[in-house]
Write a protein that holds these residues in place. Structure first.
Motif, PDB file in Angstrom:
ATOM      1  N   UNK A   3       6.421  -9.972  -1.092  1.00  0.00           N
ATOM      2  CA  UNK A   3       7.291  -9.194  -0.214  1.00  0.00           C
ATOM      3  C   UNK A   3       7.100  -7.708  -0.499  1.00  0.00           C
ATOM      4  N   UNK A   4       6.094  -7.128   0.140  1.00  0.00           N
ATOM      5  CA  UNK A   4       5.766  -5.717  -0.057  1.00  0.00           C
ATOM      6  C   UNK A   4       6.912  -4.828   0.418  1.00  0.00           C
ATOM      7  N   UNK A   5       7.584  -5.225   1.485  1.00  0.00           N
ATOM      8  CA  UNK A   5       8.694  -4.429   2.015  1.00  0.00           C
ATOM      9  C   UNK A   5       9.799  -4.287   0.956  1.00  0.00           C
ATOM     10  N   UNK A   6      10.064  -5.362   0.211  1.00  0.00           N
ATOM     11  CA  UNK A   6      11.078  -5.277  -0.843  1.00  0.00           C
ATOM     12  C   UNK A   6      10.640  -4.305  -1.942  1.00  0.00           C
ATOM     13  N   UNK A   7       9.377  -4.371  -2.316  1.00  0.00           N
ATOM     14  CA  UNK A   7       8.871  -3.437  -3.326  1.00  0.00           C
ATOM     15  C   UNK A   7       8.992  -1.995  -2.851  1.00  0.00           C
ATOM     16  N   UNK A   8       8.747  -1.778  -1.569  1.00  0.00           N
ATOM     17  CA  UNK A   8       8.881  -0.434  -1.012  1.00  0.00           C
ATOM     18  C   UNK A   8      10.334   0.031  -1.043  1.00  0.00           C
ATOM     19  N   UNK A   9      11.268  -0.880  -0.781  1.00  0.00           N
ATOM     20  CA  UNK A   9      12.696  -0.529  -0.861  1.00  0.00           C
ATOM     21  C   UNK A   9      13.085  -0.179  -2.295  1.00  0.00           C
ATOM     22  N   UNK A  10      12.568  -0.926  -3.261  1.00  0.00           N
ATOM     23  CA  UNK A  10      12.849  -0.630  -4.674  1.00  0.00           C
ATOM     24  C   UNK A  10      12.270   0.737  -5.038  1.00  0.00           C
ATOM     25  N   UNK A  11      11.044   1.004  -4.606  1.00  0.00           N
ATOM     26  CA  UNK A  11      10.422   2.304  -4.879  1.00  0.00           C
ATOM     27  C   UNK A  11      11.260   3.422  -4.280  1.00  0.00           C
ATOM     28  N   UNK A  12      11.733   3.239  -3.052  1.00  0.00           N
ATOM     29  CA  UNK A  12      12.564   4.257  -2.402  1.00  0.00           C
ATOM     30  C   UNK A  12      13.878   4.446  -3.172  1.00  0.00           C
ATOM     31  N   UNK A  13      14.452   3.355  -3.639  1.00  0.00           N
ATOM     32  CA  UNK A  13      15.693   3.393  -4.418  1.00  0.00           C
ATOM     33  C   UNK A  13      15.521   4.258  -5.665  1.00  0.00           C
ATOM     34  N   UNK A  14      14.375   4.160  -6.298  1.00  0.00           N
ATOM     35  CA  UNK A  14      14.105   4.977  -7.484  1.00  0.00           C
ATOM     36  C   UNK A  14      13.797   6.421  -7.106  1.00  0.00           C
TER      37      UNK A  14
END
Length: 88
Positions: A3-14
């Motif tokens: 789930x690349x989209x989830x990883x992108x959301x985590x990256x944005x969160x940081x």
């Protein structure tokens, strides 16, 4: 599973500072949850790094484990070095 989209959301969160803000302004339970998440993420990063190395270099590792493979790798490196010297 990937789930690349989830990883992108985590990256944005940081990257956005939201994680830092929540940690600095959150309740103790939330702060502990953030720390647990970060610790688990770092462990997964180490595991991912090891797995990527094994997947990418699987054949190279297997070859280097034999005497013939190690000798062939050494000969190849020497040939590449000699070719570089000729080009100079």
């Amino acid at each position: 599973m990937l789930d690349i989209a989830y990883l992108e959301r985590v990256a944005h969160y940081f990257e956005s500072g939201d994680c830092k803000f929540e940690f600095e302004n959150g309740e103790e339970e939330r702060r502990l949850l953030i720390l647990d998440f970060l610790e688990r993420l770092m462990e997964l990063g180490e595991t991912a790094d090891e797995l990527a190395t094994k997947l990418i270099f699987k054949d190279a590792y297997a070859t280097l484990l034999t005497e013939e493979g190690a000798a062939a790798a050494e000969a190849e490196a020497e040939a590449a070095e000699a070719a570089e010297k000729k080009e100079e």
